[in-house]
Design a protein around this motif. Structure first.
Motif, PDB file in Angstrom:
ATOM      1  N   ALA A 196       0.873  -1.182   0.000  1.00 48.55           N
ATOM      2  CA  ALA A 196       0.000   0.000   0.000  1.00 48.55           C
ATOM      3  C   ALA A 196       0.902   1.221   0.000  1.00 48.55           C
ATOM      4  O   ALA A 196       1.770   1.356   0.863  1.00 48.55           O
ATOM      5  CB  ALA A 196      -0.911   0.000   1.231  1.00 48.55           C
ATOM      6  N   MET A 197       0.705   2.122  -0.971  1.00 48.70           N
ATOM      7  CA  MET A 197       1.602   3.253  -1.155  1.00 48.70           C
ATOM      8  C   MET A 197       0.802   4.560  -1.250  1.00 48.70           C
ATOM      9  O   MET A 197      -0.337   4.571  -1.738  1.00 48.70           O
ATOM     10  CB  MET A 197       2.445   3.071  -2.420  1.00 48.70           C
ATOM     11  CG  MET A 197       3.133   1.719  -2.521  1.00 48.70           C
ATOM     12  SD  MET A 197       4.194   1.560  -3.968  1.00 48.70           S
ATOM     13  CE  MET A 197       5.645   2.445  -3.400  1.00 48.70           C
ATOM     14  N   ILE A 198       1.416   5.642  -0.779  1.00 51.98           N
ATOM     15  CA  ILE A 198       0.786   6.957  -0.830  1.00 51.98           C
ATOM     16  C   ILE A 198       1.760   7.947  -1.457  1.00 51.98           C
ATOM     17  O   ILE A 198       2.963   7.729  -1.461  1.00 51.98           O
ATOM     18  CB  ILE A 198       0.363   7.439   0.574  1.00 51.98           C
ATOM     19  CG1 ILE A 198       1.509   7.266   1.581  1.00 51.98           C
ATOM     20  CG2 ILE A 198      -0.885   6.713   1.050  1.00 51.98           C
ATOM     21  CD1 ILE A 198       1.166   7.666   2.994  1.00 51.98           C
ATOM     22  N   ASN A 199       1.222   9.070  -1.962  1.00 50.78           N
ATOM     23  CA  ASN A 199       2.069  10.039  -2.654  1.00 50.78           C
ATOM     24  C   ASN A 199       2.347  11.257  -1.774  1.00 50.78           C
ATOM     25  O   ASN A 199       1.878  11.362  -0.636  1.00 50.78           O
ATOM     26  CB  ASN A 199       1.424  10.460  -3.980  1.00 50.78           C
ATOM     27  CG  ASN A 199       0.105  11.184  -3.773  1.00 50.78           C
ATOM     28  OD1 ASN A 199      -0.452  11.198  -2.676  1.00 50.78           O
ATOM     29  ND2 ASN A 199      -0.400  11.808  -4.823  1.00 50.78           N
ATOM     30  N   ASP A 200       3.106  12.213  -2.309  1.00 53.93           N
ATOM     31  CA  ASP A 200       3.488  13.405  -1.551  1.00 53.93           C
ATOM     32  C   ASP A 200       2.275  14.217  -1.130  1.00 53.93           C
ATOM     33  O   ASP A 200       2.247  14.804  -0.045  1.00 53.93           O
ATOM     34  CB  ASP A 200       4.422  14.287  -2.392  1.00 53.93           C
ATOM     35  CG  ASP A 200       5.778  13.634  -2.604  1.00 53.93           C
ATOM     36  OD1 ASP A 200       6.127  12.749  -1.800  1.00 53.93           O
ATOM     37  OD2 ASP A 200       6.478  14.004  -3.560  1.00 53.93           O
ATOM     38  N   ALA A 201       1.259  14.290  -2.001  1.00 51.74           N
ATOM     39  CA  ALA A 201       0.082  15.100  -1.692  1.00 51.74           C
ATOM     40  C   ALA A 201      -0.667  14.565  -0.476  1.00 51.74           C
ATOM     41  O   ALA A 201      -1.391  15.311   0.192  1.00 51.74           O
ATOM     42  CB  ALA A 201      -0.858  15.148  -2.904  1.00 51.74           C
ATOM     43  N   TRP A 202      -0.497  13.295  -0.182  1.00 55.30           N
ATOM     44  CA  TRP A 202      -1.126  12.695   1.005  1.00 55.30           C
ATOM     45  C   TRP A 202      -0.607  13.376   2.267  1.00 55.30           C
ATOM     46  O   TRP A 202      -1.368  13.726   3.162  1.00 55.30           O
ATOM     47  CB  TRP A 202      -0.823  11.201   1.033  1.00 55.30           C
ATOM     48  CG  TRP A 202      -1.584  10.442   2.065  1.00 55.30           C
ATOM     49  CD1 TRP A 202      -1.268  10.280   3.371  1.00 55.30           C
ATOM     50  CD2 TRP A 202      -2.822   9.741   1.866  1.00 55.30           C
ATOM     51  NE1 TRP A 202      -2.203   9.519   4.010  1.00 55.30           N
ATOM     52  CE2 TRP A 202      -3.173   9.169   3.113  1.00 55.30           C
ATOM     53  CE3 TRP A 202      -3.642   9.537   0.767  1.00 55.30           C
ATOM     54  CZ2 TRP A 202      -4.326   8.413   3.258  1.00 55.30           C
ATOM     55  CZ3 TRP A 202      -4.785   8.771   0.930  1.00 55.30           C
ATOM     56  CH2 TRP A 202      -5.113   8.227   2.165  1.00 55.30           C
TER      57      TRP A 202
END
Length: 540
Positions: A196-202
């Motif tokens: 499960a991965m998230i980006n900078d905007a998260w």
């Protein structure tokens, strides 16, 4: 809000269906992504009607054989807007009805070989919105590093390059996780291909997430991925949004006022009082902008800021990102159990460092006879070491501390003492001299703040956080003066030592040892032998 994804290796069997229903109810799942269902559309409709009557669903069954992906959600907890459906990805936009938070969610199932999985990386680069918080989860069928696979053929750089490049380009990174390190166990081969991965905007949005990889159960060889999403806790002391907004608002207002005065002066060039007012307003605007920049330099800890001309929204987002990372959502206790309670997490850290820093032990007596066999400090060097402390030494030690170094527990950095030296210099000198003359240190000056930096993103324990101590400026001055006086004595250290010697590093001997034993296990090499010598009698 809880999102789960799971490669179930077929949904036809009733025990598998029962396991999924139990899993969703036990873990209170709001959005569920199922992969490799091998199901026909009429069958999955029957499955939903019997087990998830109130839920809604979407799939990509018509785009690829073997019915790859089924995405279900509870409309009483979330609203889900389908955006795009492809062979290897389903793009959606989700709004949590509890917190009203909105983000993009991409359900991924990568195909098995490089030629057929490559379109997935192109699709992610094209369709993931980098400026909006995005969660990408499920089975990528690829690893990000060589150590994420055990046994089987070794992944080459060519095989993982496209995924690494895609994650770097989109700013995707793994969420802090607990549970199974290897998420797919196929016979003797174990690998981490579910994630499960998230980006900078998260991080910019201030969202926080944690993931747990559970055991695979008897019906599949993949671990279910359970991701818990929740808002950033405002009670964290790392960042005060109110004060930040007030500072930026003042900067904006002073800039607008300066602009208005300059326009007025352009219409009336003879008004001398207005010119004076503009000069004062320029100074005020420049001062506030500099203060804002310095404030966010301390917060963002980003070297590129030194080359910029102002704190833009980019640096504001870095502050939010760093503070979101600082939140410890869960922790493994020393007995192996997990806690999510913030008070218990704090208690675990306090116990750990109380034991680590508070343990008393009587030192072993120094073996003077052995010490005298080696090089000794001369009488001249001894006199230099204990000579009276001078004002110049104190000032040099202070001004040698960088302005951007972290402040002590009192909030004062070295920059304050430097800029206010004319006012506080006398007090600083007296305090430092008193310490060296009387050998006593105020308890407050010997107090440090411990900051914790995570060393791992999987199953963190208290010991998996690297600690950094923030000391008072006075403590740094004491240390610098002593280290400078001791520097000439390094000539007494044996040449075989690599630590504390200019031009050498403590890791040099480790790298040397690794180089010497490399290849020992290879049968084609000549026989080798290494002998470790450690004589306790030489320890003093």
């Amino acid at each position: 809000m809880i999102i789960a994804t799971w490669n179930v290796r077929g949904l036809q069997q009733l025990p598998t269906q029962a396991a999924i229903v139990d899993f969703v109810r036990t873990h209170k799942i709001d959005v569920m992504g199922l992969l490799e269902t091998k199901y026909k559309k009429e069958n999955y409709t029957f499955f939903l009607k019997n087990n998830f009557r109130e839920w809604k669903a979407m799939e990509n069954f018509e785009m690829i054989e073997n019915s790859r992906m089924l995405l279900m959600w509870n409309p009483s907890k979330v609203t889900l807007e389908p955006i795009r459906v492809e062979e290897q990805a389903i793009y959606t936009k989700i709004r949590c009805l509890t917190s009203n938070n909105t983000f993009h969610f991409v359900l991924v199932y990568g195909l098995h070989t490089i030629p057929v999985i490559d379109p997935l990386w192109d699709s992610l680069v094209k369709h993931v919105v980098k400026d909006e918080p995005t969660l990408v989860s499920s089975d990528f069928n690829n690893v990000l590093a060589e150590d994420e696979r055990v046994e089987g053929s070794v992944h080459t750089e060519y095989e993982i390059k496209n995924m690494v490049d895609t994650c770097a380009l989109l700013g995707l990174e793994d969420i802090m996780s607990m549970g199974c390190k290897y998420t797919c166990k196929n016979h003797a081969i174990s690998s981490k291909i579910d994630r499960a991965m998230i980006n900078d905007a998260w991080f910019t949005k201030g969202y926080v997430a944690s993931t747990e990889f559970l055991p695979s159960r008897p019906y599949t060889d993949h671990s279910p991925t359970v991701t818990t999403l929740f808002e950033f806790k405002k009670h964290l002391k790392q960042f005060n949004i109110k004060e930040f907004s007030e500072l930026s608002k003042r900067v904006k207002e002073t800039g607008e006022k300066l602009e208005a005065l300059q326009k007025q002066a352009d219409r009336d060039t003879s008004d001398l009082a207005l010119r004076v007012q503009i000069t004062n307003q320029k100074k005020k605007t420049a001062y506030l902008e500099k203060f804002e920049r310095e404030y966010f330099k301390q917060k963002a800890i980003f070297k590129h800021l030194l080359l910029s001309d102002r704190s833009t929204s980019f640096f504001h987002s870095l502050v939010k990102r760093n503070n979101s990372r600082n939140y410890i959502a869960f922790l493994y206790r020393r007995d192996g159990t997990i806690t999510r309670d913030q008070e218990e997490i704090i208690s675990e850290f306090v116990k750990f460092y109380s034991t680590l820093l508070g343990t008393k032990k009587e030192p072993e007596p120094i073996k003077v006879d052995i010490c005298r066999q080696g090089p000794l400090v001369s009488e001249e060097d001894s006199r230099v070491m204990v000579r009276p402390i001078t004002v110049e030494e104190i000032k040099e030690a202070l001004f040698d501390i960088g302005n951007d170094k972290a402040p002590g527990p009192d909030g004062y950095s070295s920059a304050f003492f430097k800029k206010q030296w004319e006012r506080v210099g006398k007090d600083v000198v007296e305090e430092v001299k008193e310490f060296f003359e009387k050998g006593q240190l105020l308890k407050n000056f010997n107090t440090t703040v411990i900051s914790l930096i995570p060393k791992t993103s999987i199953n963190p324990t208290v010991g998996d956080y690297r600690s950094f101590s923030y000391c008072y400026v006075f403590y740094k001055i004491f240390t610098k003066i002593r280290s400078r006086r001791m520097a000439p004595l390094l000539k007494l250290v044996d040449n075989a030592q690599s630590a504390f010697i200019p031009g050498r590093h403590i890791m040099d001997n480790i790298h040397l040892a690794q180089g010497l034993i490399r290849g020992y296990a290879e049968k084609k090499n000549a026989p080798k032998c290494t002998v470790k010598i450690s004589d306790p009698s030489y320890m003093c």
